[in-house]
Design a protein around this motif. Structure first.
Motif, PDB file in Angstrom:
ATOM      1  N   SER A   1      -5.780   3.885   0.596  1.00  0.00           N
ATOM      2  CA  SER A   1      -5.090   2.997   1.532  1.00  0.00           C
ATOM      3  C   SER A   1      -4.856   3.682   2.874  1.00  0.00           C
TER       4      SER A   1
ATOM      5  N   ARG B   1       0.103   7.267  -6.126  1.00  0.00           N
ATOM      6  CA  ARG B   1      -1.009   8.211  -6.026  1.00  0.00           C
ATOM      7  C   ARG B   1      -0.493   9.650  -5.925  1.00  0.00           C
TER       8      ARG B   1
ATOM      9  N   LYS C   1       0.818  -1.214   0.000  1.00  0.00           N
ATOM     10  CA  LYS C   1       0.000   0.000   0.000  1.00  0.00           C
ATOM     11  C   LYS C   1       0.849   1.260   0.000  1.00  0.00           C
TER      12      LYS C   1
ATOM     13  N   LEU D   1       1.627   1.814  -3.530  1.00  0.00           N
ATOM     14  CA  LEU D   1       0.425   2.363  -4.180  1.00  0.00           C
ATOM     15  C   LEU D   1       0.260   3.838  -3.861  1.00  0.00           C
TER      16      LEU D   1
END
Lengths: 105, 161
Positions: B99, B90, B83, B86
């Motif tokens: 997340s 982002r 995460k 991720l």
């Protein structure tokens, strides 16, 4: 010693104000906990070692604040606020402050 | 294959394989831990639904107070490896970072549940305050949220029955 984060102690009357009392402590985490937290960081979630560390630190700051209030002759502390801030890499300050008062029944 | 090629392959496998392994492990184990935590939070919240925690300081005027107590609980959480990757993607495009939303959501709910569990005999927690603070950027890295502390505090009030 009665503690509360409300402006007065519910069900009791404030008789006297003694002003600000506060307690702080700065804690660093140890290497063992850091390594354990590093592994826990891979899967995420709660870092229990850090939680315990901060809980202990908060209790210590609260006790220091209570000592100050006792020295002033207070029997309660109202409007208590907590603040946590990272002051250096790996060290956090826990600061607790409130107003020392005397309450009746 | 030449021996140099084999060594090169082993190094490539290590360099690219370890982050991929960590990401997959973070995704699988982290996801399992998160759903287990949410399940436990929901069950405990349902069990404590008769015991509210409110941010207003006012009390039930018709009832007299037997006992009050300051309660405080903190939870330190961090994201899993997958995460975190991720979330860093982002950062490029902007927008909602889901997340982190779910991470902070469960930390806050957990902290409030711990407050209630600290004083099980009380009827209500008033003047609830919830603070979030970053306590360390992990492994010396400046970027990322690192470990986040959620601190909930309130006054537990027990009415005279």
């Amino acid at each position: 010693m009665i503690l509360s984060n409300t402006e007065n102690i519910p069900g009791r009357q404030i008789q006297e104000h003694y002003g600000l009392v506060s307690g702080n402590t700065v804690r660093a985490k140890n290497v063992g906990r850091d390594i354990a937290a590093g592994f826990k960081n891979l899967v995420g979630g709660e870092l229990k070692g850090y939680t315990e560390l901060l809980e202990d630190a908060r209790k210590e700051s609260t006790n220091r604040m209570i000592e100050q209030a006792e020295a002033l002759g207070a029997n309660a502390i109202v409007n208590i606020r907590f603040s946590t801030s990272a002051v250096a890499q790996g060290a956090a300050e826990l600061y607790v402050y409130g107003t020392a008062v005397k309450v009746g029944l | 294959m030449e021996p140099e090629d084999v060594i090169g392959l082993v190094f490539a496998a290590l360099i690219y394989g370890i982050p991929v392994f960590l990401a997959v492990m973070g995704f699988v184990v982290g996801g399992m831990l998160e759903s287990a935590h949410f399940k436990s939070i929901k069950a405990r919240e349902a069990g404590l639904s008769h015991y509210p925690a409110v941010p207003t300081p006012s009390l039930d005027p018709g009832r007299s107070v037997a006992h009050t107590e300051l309660v405080a609980a903190s939870v330190v959480v961090s994201l899993d490896y997958f995460k975190r990757i991720l979330a860093s993607f982002r950062n490029i495009f902007g927008g909602r970072v889901r997340s982190y939303e779910s991470l902070l959501d469960r930390a806050k709910r957990e902290a409030i549940l711990r407050l209630k569990e600290q004083s099980p005999e009380a009827h209500i927690i008033v003047n609830l305050r919830v603070n979030t603070s970053q306590i360390s950027s992990t492994q010396g890295r400046k970027k990322g949220l690192g470990a986040v502390e959620v601190l909930a505090a309130g006054t537990a009030v027990q009415y005279r029955s």
